[in-house]
Motif scaffolding. Structure first.
Motif, PDB file in Angstrom:
ATOM      1  N   ASN A 150       0.808  -1.232   0.000  1.00 48.76           N
ATOM      2  CA  ASN A 150       0.000   0.000   0.000  1.00 48.76           C
ATOM      3  C   ASN A 150       0.833   1.272   0.000  1.00 48.76           C
ATOM      4  N   ASP A 151       2.051   1.171  -0.500  1.00 47.49           N
ATOM      5  CA  ASP A 151       2.964   2.296  -0.370  1.00 47.49           C
ATOM      6  C   ASP A 151       3.725   2.475  -1.688  1.00 47.49           C
ATOM      7  N   VAL A 152       3.359   3.506  -2.441  1.00 49.58           N
ATOM      8  CA  VAL A 152       4.015   3.773  -3.718  1.00 49.58           C
ATOM      9  C   VAL A 152       4.871   5.026  -3.552  1.00 49.58           C
ATOM     10  N   VAL A 153       6.163   4.888  -3.774  1.00 46.29           N
ATOM     11  CA  VAL A 153       7.071   6.030  -3.652  1.00 46.29           C
ATOM     12  C   VAL A 153       7.643   6.298  -5.041  1.00 46.29           C
ATOM     13  N   VAL A 154       7.581   7.556  -5.493  1.00 39.80           N
ATOM     14  CA  VAL A 154       8.042   7.878  -6.847  1.00 39.80           C
ATOM     15  C   VAL A 154       8.827   9.189  -6.836  1.00 39.80           C
ATOM     16  N   PRO A 155       9.668   9.401  -7.861  1.00 39.58           N
ATOM     17  CA  PRO A 155      10.358  10.680  -7.956  1.00 39.58           C
ATOM     18  C   PRO A 155       9.485  11.735  -8.643  1.00 39.58           C
ATOM     19  N   GLN A 156       9.726  12.978  -8.283  1.00 40.58           N
ATOM     20  CA  GLN A 156       9.055  14.091  -8.943  1.00 40.58           C
ATOM     21  C   GLN A 156       9.659  14.273 -10.339  1.00 40.58           C
ATOM     22  N   LYS A 220      -0.974   4.812  -0.274  1.00 40.49           N
ATOM     23  CA  LYS A 220      -0.390   6.151  -0.165  1.00 40.49           C
ATOM     24  C   LYS A 220       0.632   6.320  -1.282  1.00 40.49           C
ATOM     25  N   LEU A 221       0.547   7.452  -1.970  1.00 43.33           N
ATOM     26  CA  LEU A 221       1.549   7.805  -2.966  1.00 43.33           C
ATOM     27  C   LEU A 221       2.426   8.906  -2.375  1.00 43.33           C
ATOM     28  N   THR A 222       3.731   8.649  -2.331  1.00 44.18           N
ATOM     29  CA  THR A 222       4.660   9.675  -1.847  1.00 44.18           C
ATOM     30  C   THR A 222       5.533  10.121  -3.011  1.00 44.18           C
ATOM     31  N   VAL A 223       5.496  11.406  -3.320  1.00 41.25           N
ATOM     32  CA  VAL A 223       6.351  11.949  -4.376  1.00 41.25           C
ATOM     33  C   VAL A 223       7.525  12.661  -3.717  1.00 41.25           C
ATOM     34  N   LEU A 224       8.746  12.168  -4.029  1.00 41.15           N
ATOM     35  CA  LEU A 224       9.967  12.723  -3.425  1.00 41.15           C
ATOM     36  C   LEU A 224      10.800  13.431  -4.487  1.00 41.15           C
ATOM     37  N   PRO A 225      11.649  14.390  -4.079  1.00 39.19           N
ATOM     38  CA  PRO A 225      12.636  14.920  -5.028  1.00 39.19           C
ATOM     39  C   PRO A 225      13.501  13.758  -5.514  1.00 39.19           C
ATOM     40  N   LYS A 226      14.029  13.853  -6.745  1.00 38.36           N
ATOM     41  CA  LYS A 226      14.708  12.719  -7.381  1.00 38.36           C
ATOM     42  C   LYS A 226      15.811  12.104  -6.497  1.00 38.36           C
ATOM     43  N   ALA A 227      16.643  12.943  -5.901  1.00 35.53           N
ATOM     44  CA  ALA A 227      17.766  12.436  -5.093  1.00 35.53           C
ATOM     45  C   ALA A 227      17.249  11.657  -3.882  1.00 35.53           C
ATOM     46  N   ASP A 228      16.181  12.165  -3.243  1.00 36.43           N
ATOM     47  CA  ASP A 228      15.601  11.477  -2.083  1.00 36.43           C
ATOM     48  C   ASP A 228      15.009  10.138  -2.495  1.00 36.43           C
ATOM     49  N   PHE A 229      14.366  10.124  -3.691  1.00 32.87           N
ATOM     50  CA  PHE A 229      13.798   8.870  -4.182  1.00 32.87           C
ATOM     51  C   PHE A 229      14.899   7.842  -4.386  1.00 32.87           C
ATOM     52  N   GLU A 230      16.014   8.266  -4.995  1.00 34.36           N
ATOM     53  CA  GLU A 230      17.101   7.320  -5.271  1.00 34.36           C
ATOM     54  C   GLU A 230      17.684   6.756  -3.980  1.00 34.36           C
ATOM     55  N   ARG A 231      17.779   7.615  -2.963  1.00 37.11           N
ATOM     56  CA  ARG A 231      18.252   7.155  -1.651  1.00 37.11           C
ATOM     57  C   ARG A 231      17.287   6.113  -1.080  1.00 37.11           C
ATOM     58  N   TRP A 232      15.997   6.448  -1.144  1.00 30.44           N
ATOM     59  CA  TRP A 232      14.977   5.532  -0.625  1.00 30.44           C
ATOM     60  C   TRP A 232      15.048   4.185  -1.351  1.00 30.44           C
ATOM     61  N   ALA A 233      15.185   4.245  -2.693  1.00 30.88           N
ATOM     62  CA  ALA A 233      15.163   3.014  -3.496  1.00 30.88           C
ATOM     63  C   ALA A 233      16.383   2.142  -3.182  1.00 30.88           C
ATOM     64  N   ALA A 234      17.547   2.759  -3.020  1.00 25.76           N
ATOM     65  CA  ALA A 234      18.765   1.982  -2.736  1.00 25.76           C
ATOM     66  C   ALA A 234      18.618   1.259  -1.396  1.00 25.76           C
ATOM     67  N   GLU A 235      18.087   1.979  -0.409  1.00 22.21           N
ATOM     68  CA  GLU A 235      17.924   1.400   0.922  1.00 22.21           C
ATOM     69  C   GLU A 235      16.884   0.272   0.900  1.00 22.21           C
ATOM     70  N   ALA A 236      15.749   0.543   0.236  1.00 15.59           N
ATOM     71  CA  ALA A 236      14.665  -0.443   0.187  1.00 15.59           C
ATOM     72  C   ALA A 236      15.111  -1.692  -0.553  1.00 15.59           C
ATOM     73  N   SER A 237      15.894  -1.519  -1.617  1.00 13.50           N
ATOM     74  CA  SER A 237      16.359  -2.662  -2.386  1.00 13.50           C
ATOM     75  C   SER A 237      17.330  -3.515  -1.570  1.00 13.50           C
ATOM     76  N   ALA A 238      18.228  -2.853  -0.826  1.00 15.79           N
ATOM     77  CA  ALA A 238      19.171  -3.589   0.017  1.00 15.79           C
ATOM     78  C   ALA A 238      18.415  -4.377   1.082  1.00 15.79           C
ATOM     79  N   ASN A 239      17.384  -3.773   1.674  1.00 17.67           N
ATOM     80  CA  ASN A 239      16.562  -4.467   2.679  1.00 17.67           C
ATOM     81  C   ASN A 239      15.875  -5.678   2.071  1.00 17.67           C
ATOM     82  N   SER A 240      15.301  -5.501   0.859  1.00 14.78           N
ATOM     83  CA  SER A 240      14.600  -6.603   0.204  1.00 14.78           C
ATOM     84  C   SER A 240      15.558  -7.753  -0.075  1.00 14.78           C
ATOM     85  N   ALA A 241      16.765  -7.403  -0.577  1.00 19.16           N
ATOM     86  CA  ALA A 241      17.735  -8.449  -0.923  1.00 19.16           C
ATOM     87  C   ALA A 241      18.111  -9.250   0.317  1.00 19.16           C
TER      88      ALA A 241
END
Ligand code: CUA
Length: 263
Positions: A150-156, A220-241
Motif C-alpha cells: 500500500n505504499d508507492v514512492v516515486v520521484p518528482q 499512499k503515494l509519496t512523491v519525493l525529489p529525485k535524489a531522495d527517491f534514489e536514496r529511498w530506493a537503494a535502501e529499500a532494495s538492500a533491505n529486500s535483498a
C-alpha cells in the motif's frame, strides 16, 4: 475556502469542484471537464430562458397558434438545432478524448522510450495493493526487487508507468490528484502512467466495489525529489535483498515487464 466540505477531496482543489491536480497532464482532463460543464451551463441558461420567455409571453392576452406537429419546417429546424448542439458539445468531448488517449494517456511508446521512466508492478487483491519495483538490475522477480504494501514512492518529474494485475476480483487503481485511474482485472495486465509535478503525499483509492472491505483498500503515494527517491530506493532494495527467501513462491509474483509493454 472549501465550498463543499462533504465531497471526498484529498487536497484542496481549484476549478469547478475538482480535486487538486499535482500532475503534468491533469490539466488536459480538467480542461475537457470544465469545457463540458461550461457548455452544459450555457445550454441550461438558454433552455430555461426560453421556457420562462414562453410562459411569460403566452399569457391570456396572447392567442395561441397550433401547428399540430405537421410543419416539416419546424421539425427540420428543431432537429437541426439539436443536431448542431450534439455535434458541438459531444463532438468536442469525443474528438478531444480520442486525441488525449492517443497522444498522452495511452502513449506508452513515448513513456517507455524515456530513460528516466520508473516502472512499477502492482498486484491488487482483497483488500490491498502490493507494489514491486525492479531494483538496480532492472529485472522484475529477482532478489533486489523492492516490494512494498500500500505504499508507492516515486520521484518528482519523471514518468511513472504501472502494470497492474488482480488475483481475485476487479479493483480500480485510482489516484485523483494525478488525474489517473485504471481498472485492475483478473486475467489481464493493464497499464497506466502519470508524471508528478509536486512533491507530497497523495491518496490512492480503490474505485471498484470489490467486497465488504472495499472502503479500506487505500494506499499512499509519496512523491519525493529525485535524489531522495534514489536514496529511498537503494535502501529499500538492500533491505529486500537481505530478506529474500528463494523458497517463498507466494512472494515471487512479479512478471517480465517487456512481455506486456507492447511497444
Ligand atoms: Cu479493491 Cu475496491
Amino acid at each position: 475556502m472549501r465550498l463543499l466540505p462533504l465531497l471526498a477531496e484529498p487536497l484542496a482543489g481549484k476549478g469547478l469542484g475538482l480535486p487538486h491536480d499535482a500532475s503534468l497532464n491533469g490539466w488536459r482532463i480538467d480542461a475537457l471537464i470544465n469545457e463540458t460543464s461550461v457548455f452544459v451551463i450555457l445550454l441550461f441558461v438558454i433552455m430555461v430562458g426560453w421556457m420562462v420567455f414562453s410562459v411569460v409571453r403566452h399569457g391570456p392576452s396572447h392567442q395561441t397558434r397550433f401547428d399540430h406537429g405537421t410543419s416539416t419546417r419546424s421539425i427540420a429546424v428543431g432537429l437541426g438545432i439539436a443536431g448542431a448542439i450534439f455535434a458541438v458539445v459531444d463532438g468536442h468531448l469525443f474528438v478531444n478524448s480520442i486525441l488525449l488517449a492517443r497522444d498522452i494517456v495511452g502513449n506508452f511508446a513515448m513513456v517507455e522510450a524515456d530513460p528516466g521512466t520508473v516502472r512499477i508492478e502492482i498486484n491488487a487483491h482483497q483488500w490491498a495493493w502490493v507494489v514491486r519495483y525492479a531494483g538496480p538490475d532492472g529485472k522484475f522477480n529477482t532478489p533486489d526487487d523492492i516490494v512494498t504494501f500500500n505504499d508507492v514512492v516515486v520521484p518528482q518529474g519523471a514518468p511513472i508507468v504501472f502494470q497492474l494485475v488482480s488475483t481475485d476480483v476487479i479493483h480500480d487503481f485510482n489516484i485523483p490528484n494525478m488525474r489517473t485511474k485504471i481498472d485492475v482485472v483478473p486475467g489481464m495486465v493493464n497499464r497506466m502512467w502519470f508524471q508528478a509535478t509536486e512533491t507530497g503525499e497523495f491518496d490512492i483509492a480503490c474505485a471498484q466495489h470489490c467486497g465488504v472491505n472495499h472502503y479500506k483498500m487505500k494506499g499512499k503515494l509519496t512523491v519525493l525529489p529525485k535524489a531522495d527517491f534514489e536514496r529511498w530506493a537503494a535502501e529499500a532494495s538492500a533491505n529486500s535483498a537481505r530478506g529474500y527467501d528463494p523458497d517463498d513462491a507466494e512472494a515471487h509474483w512479479g512478471w517480465d515487464w517487456a512481455q506486456h509493454s507492447r511497444i
